[in-house]
Design a protein around this motif. Structure first.
Motif, PDB file in Angstrom:
ATOM      1  N   ALA A 154     -19.299 -26.584 -22.457  1.00 46.80           N
ATOM      2  CA  ALA A 154     -17.902 -26.668 -22.015  1.00 46.80           C
ATOM      3  C   ALA A 154     -17.181 -25.341 -22.248  1.00 46.80           C
ATOM      4  CB  ALA A 154     -17.197 -27.796 -22.747  1.00 46.80           C
ATOM      5  N   ARG A 155     -17.437 -24.731 -23.403  1.00 46.95           N
ATOM      6  CA  ARG A 155     -16.815 -23.432 -23.699  1.00 46.95           C
ATOM      7  C   ARG A 155     -17.236 -22.396 -22.672  1.00 46.95           C
ATOM      8  NH1 ARG A 155     -19.539 -19.621 -26.243  1.00 46.95           N
ATOM      9  NH2 ARG A 155     -18.427 -17.745 -26.955  1.00 46.95           N
ATOM     10  N   GLU A 156     -18.520 -22.337 -22.356  1.00 47.76           N
ATOM     11  CA  GLU A 156     -19.010 -21.356 -21.395  1.00 47.76           C
ATOM     12  C   GLU A 156     -18.517 -21.668 -19.983  1.00 47.76           C
ATOM     13  OE1 GLU A 156     -23.067 -20.056 -23.837  1.00 47.76           O
ATOM     14  OE2 GLU A 156     -23.243 -21.333 -22.056  1.00 47.76           O
ATOM     15  N   PHE A 157     -18.336 -22.953 -19.667  1.00 51.87           N
ATOM     16  CA  PHE A 157     -17.722 -23.342 -18.389  1.00 51.87           C
ATOM     17  C   PHE A 157     -16.364 -22.670 -18.245  1.00 51.87           C
ATOM     18  CE2 PHE A 157     -14.503 -26.031 -16.425  1.00 51.87           C
ATOM     19  CZ  PHE A 157     -15.036 -26.324 -15.175  1.00 51.87           C
ATOM     20  N   GLY A 214     -23.376 -26.246 -13.708  1.00 46.13           N
ATOM     21  CA  GLY A 214     -22.936 -24.858 -13.802  1.00 46.13           C
ATOM     22  C   GLY A 214     -23.339 -24.158 -15.081  1.00 46.13           C
ATOM     23  N   LEU A 215     -24.392 -24.643 -15.731  1.00 43.29           N
ATOM     24  CA  LEU A 215     -24.808 -24.033 -16.990  1.00 43.29           C
ATOM     25  C   LEU A 215     -25.380 -22.633 -16.777  1.00 43.29           C
ATOM     26  CD1 LEU A 215     -24.952 -27.209 -17.538  1.00 43.29           C
ATOM     27  CD2 LEU A 215     -26.543 -26.613 -19.376  1.00 43.29           C
ATOM     28  N   ARG A 216     -25.262 -21.801 -17.807  1.00 46.04           N
ATOM     29  CA  ARG A 216     -25.924 -20.504 -17.818  1.00 46.04           C
ATOM     30  C   ARG A 216     -27.425 -20.732 -18.045  1.00 46.04           C
ATOM     31  NH1 ARG A 216     -21.883 -17.155 -21.950  1.00 46.04           N
ATOM     32  NH2 ARG A 216     -19.986 -17.279 -20.645  1.00 46.04           N
ATOM     33  N   PRO A 217     -28.286 -20.084 -17.287  1.00 41.82           N
ATOM     34  CA  PRO A 217     -29.730 -20.279 -17.479  1.00 41.82           C
ATOM     35  C   PRO A 217     -30.200 -20.018 -18.906  1.00 41.82           C
ATOM     36  CG  PRO A 217     -29.330 -19.189 -15.394  1.00 41.82           C
ATOM     37  CD  PRO A 217     -28.005 -19.265 -16.091  1.00 41.82           C
ATOM     38  N   ALA A 218     -29.653 -18.989 -19.554  1.00 43.51           N
ATOM     39  CA  ALA A 218     -30.069 -18.692 -20.928  1.00 43.51           C
ATOM     40  C   ALA A 218     -29.730 -19.842 -21.871  1.00 43.51           C
ATOM     41  CB  ALA A 218     -29.408 -17.399 -21.409  1.00 43.51           C
ATOM     42  N   THR A 219     -28.601 -20.490 -21.618  1.00 40.84           N
ATOM     43  CA  THR A 219     -28.204 -21.644 -22.441  1.00 40.84           C
ATOM     44  C   THR A 219     -29.162 -22.808 -22.223  1.00 40.84           C
ATOM     45  OG1 THR A 219     -25.882 -20.949 -22.382  1.00 40.84           O
ATOM     46  CG2 THR A 219     -26.329 -23.257 -22.919  1.00 40.84           C
ATOM     47  N   PRO A 246     -34.692 -16.211 -17.840  1.00 37.75           N
ATOM     48  CA  PRO A 246     -33.372 -16.600 -17.319  1.00 37.75           C
ATOM     49  C   PRO A 246     -33.182 -16.317 -15.831  1.00 37.75           C
ATOM     50  CG  PRO A 246     -33.114 -15.573 -19.459  1.00 37.75           C
ATOM     51  CD  PRO A 246     -34.559 -15.397 -19.071  1.00 37.75           C
ATOM     52  N   GLU A 247     -33.556 -15.134 -15.371  1.00 38.89           N
ATOM     53  CA  GLU A 247     -33.339 -14.814 -13.962  1.00 38.89           C
ATOM     54  C   GLU A 247     -34.260 -15.639 -13.069  1.00 38.89           C
ATOM     55  OE1 GLU A 247     -31.641 -13.629 -10.682  1.00 38.89           O
ATOM     56  OE2 GLU A 247     -30.874 -13.210 -12.697  1.00 38.89           O
ATOM     57  N   ALA A 248     -35.493 -15.826 -13.487  1.00 34.69           N
ATOM     58  CA  ALA A 248     -36.417 -16.658 -12.708  1.00 34.69           C
ATOM     59  C   ALA A 248     -35.929 -18.101 -12.668  1.00 34.69           C
ATOM     60  CB  ALA A 248     -37.819 -16.579 -13.302  1.00 34.69           C
ATOM     61  N   LEU A 249     -35.367 -18.570 -13.778  1.00 37.96           N
ATOM     62  CA  LEU A 249     -34.850 -19.942 -13.806  1.00 37.96           C
ATOM     63  C   LEU A 249     -33.639 -20.080 -12.893  1.00 37.96           C
ATOM     64  CD1 LEU A 249     -35.204 -22.755 -15.048  1.00 37.96           C
ATOM     65  CD2 LEU A 249     -33.628 -22.050 -16.879  1.00 37.96           C
ATOM     66  N   ARG A 250     -32.785 -19.061 -12.888  1.00 35.17           N
ATOM     67  CA  ARG A 250     -31.635 -19.083 -11.978  1.00 35.17           C
ATOM     68  C   ARG A 250     -32.114 -19.221 -10.527  1.00 35.17           C
ATOM     69  NH1 ARG A 250     -26.653 -17.170 -12.844  1.00 35.17           N
ATOM     70  NH2 ARG A 250     -27.369 -15.919 -14.619  1.00 35.17           N
ATOM     71  N   ARG A 251     -33.124 -18.436 -10.153  1.00 31.80           N
ATOM     72  CA  ARG A 251     -33.663 -18.509  -8.793  1.00 31.80           C
ATOM     73  C   ARG A 251     -34.291 -19.874  -8.528  1.00 31.80           C
ATOM     74  NH1 ARG A 251     -35.608 -13.325 -10.108  1.00 31.80           N
ATOM     75  NH2 ARG A 251     -37.723 -14.175 -10.352  1.00 31.80           N
ATOM     76  N   TRP A 252     -34.981 -20.422  -9.536  1.00 36.37           N
ATOM     77  CA  TRP A 252     -35.620 -21.722  -9.354  1.00 36.37           C
ATOM     78  C   TRP A 252     -34.591 -22.803  -9.043  1.00 36.37           C
ATOM     79  CZ3 TRP A 252     -35.118 -26.508 -11.502  1.00 36.37           C
ATOM     80  CH2 TRP A 252     -36.083 -27.453 -11.148  1.00 36.37           C
ATOM     81  N   PHE A 253     -33.487 -22.799  -9.782  1.00 37.92           N
ATOM     82  CA  PHE A 253     -32.454 -23.813  -9.547  1.00 37.92           C
ATOM     83  C   PHE A 253     -31.934 -23.733  -8.111  1.00 37.92           C
ATOM     84  CE2 PHE A 253     -32.111 -24.474 -14.157  1.00 37.92           C
ATOM     85  CZ  PHE A 253     -31.886 -25.838 -14.188  1.00 37.92           C
ATOM     86  N   PHE A 254     -31.622 -22.535  -7.650  1.00 36.27           N
ATOM     87  CA  PHE A 254     -31.102 -22.408  -6.292  1.00 36.27           C
ATOM     88  C   PHE A 254     -32.147 -22.810  -5.265  1.00 36.27           C
ATOM     89  CE2 PHE A 254     -30.639 -19.863  -2.401  1.00 36.27           C
ATOM     90  CZ  PHE A 254     -29.443 -20.400  -1.941  1.00 36.27           C
TER      91      PHE A 254
END
Length: 382
Positions: A101-104, A39-44, A61-69
């Motif tokens: 963990a904080r961002e979670f 559940g990490l943020r892509p930017a992180t 970041p947005e392209a990485l988010r799409r890649w993960f899905f």
């Protein structure tokens, strides 16, 4: 109608309720099955992997988010597992673990989650010299920081961690002992995760016996990639307090020519004993449990009165949140406010949290919030 629609949705009981994603986000929810490395943020991920010298498919970041899905949704086990290679690579120092963990906590709180358990395998975060206790303490620090920041934003949340052994590894009690050692310092339980088929729960019997000897709690991934024998071992040999997924318990339920459902002995035992099922609908579609949410066994299991809970599993890989999961179920099964509240209370009852604290969250936050939503919505909401 899309799950995010805020139009009135009419369920089989004849009730209407405005329950789109945004409405559900305002309601308190409980997340029991959520992987910290899922559940990490892509930017992180991008920032941490750059610091660690780890390569990524893209640094947008947005392209990485799409890649993960897309990788997780591809039907390729190789690509699905590759996604975790990247997130774990971004979690190798104490500060990185604390930030994740904080961002979670902050991301869950922003989604209206009031209680969350983050599970992960400490053994996967030792590449840069951390010892196992260092990992647990760093995650604990991040959870505390996240809770304090969320509280300051008016989004109160309680967050704990579940430490996990990888079931394909050599069975030891080392990680289970961490759960015992840190049980009063943010660690609420133990789990085994990873490849289920070929690696039965009983391989870790010594770990489960150690936990029971010390009155500690544990859940077991069972009934996702393998069926009834895995669930039976988890329940009857190992003594699991909860089942991670457990969705394939439906294989012990038959439907006759008149549509009547009949529970086998194992399914009846799980229901009778109120063993919680940590169901993850969107994730299960990616792993082949069902082809659509409407065909997911959660509908049948709820109708039969099993102790079901709703979870995300891996928010990044499934591009989801607790609010989105519930909205999909509202859309697919016509769930109304009563149903969402019932499942949320199920989850809170099943949390690895002291009884008085569970009761305080149910009576002091969950029930009043749902009652207030009904009052604001008027006669269209139950």
């Amino acid at each position: 109608m899309s799950p995010s629609s805020t139009e009135s949705q009419i369920n089989e009981k004849g009730n209407t309720a405005l329950l789109g994603v945004e409405e559900i986000r305002t309601l308190p929810k409980v997340a029991l099955h959520d992987h910290l490395d899922g559940g990490l943020r892509p930017a992180t991920i991008i920032e941490h992997c750059a610091d660690n010298g780890a390569q990524l498919p893209t640094t947008d970041p947005e392209a990485l988010r799409r890649w993960f899905f897309e990788a997780a949704d591809s039907g390729s086990l190789v690509r699905y597992l590759e996604t975790f290679d990247h997130t774990i690579a971004a979690m190798q120092t104490a500060d990185q673990l604390a930030r994740v963990a904080r961002e979670f906590v902050l991301d869950q709180a922003a989604d209206g989650v009031i209680y969350a358990e983050a599970r992960y395998a400490p053994e996967q975060h030792l590449r840069q010299g951390l010892a196992l206790p260092d990992v647990v303490e760093a995650v604990g620090r991040g959870l505390v920081e996240g809770m304090a920041e969320a509280e300051a934003l008016g989004q109160g949340i309680v967050a704990q961690q579940i430490v996990t052994s990888m079931r394909h590894g050599e069975p030891t009690i080392e990680i289970a002992d961490l759960a015992v050692r840190y049980r009063h310092e943010s660690v609420c339980g133990f789990d085994i995760a990873g490849a289920e088929d070929g690696f039965p729960p009983s391989r870790f019997q010594a770990a489960f016996d150690h936990l029971k000897h010390n009155n500690a709690y544990f859940t077991i991934h069972a009934g996702e990639a393998f069926g009834l024998p895995s669930i039976w071992e988890a329940v009857q040999l190992c003594g699991a307090n909860r089942l991670g997924h457990g969705v394939r318990i439906v294989e012990d339920i038959t439907v006759d020519e008149n549509g009547r459902r009949h529970l086998g002995d194992l399914a009846a035992y799980v229901r009778n004993e109120r063993i919680p099922l940590e169901l993850c609908p969107s994730s299960n579609l990616q792993t082949g449990i069902a082809d659509t949410i409407a065909n997911h066994p959660i509908g049948m299991l709820k109708d039969l009165g099993f102790r079901i809970t709703v979870n995300c599993d891996n928010r990044l890989m499934s591009d989801t949140s607790m609010s989105r999961e519930f909205a999909k179920l509202v859309d697919a099964f016509g769930w109304d406010l009563d149903d969402v509240e019932w499942v949320t209370i199920n989850a809170m009852k099943s949390a690895f949290l002291p009884f008085d604290e569970r009761l305080a969250l149910i009576q002091g936050i969950i029930k009043p919030a749902y009652a207030q939503f009904r009052s604001n919505a008027g006669p269209t909401a139950r």
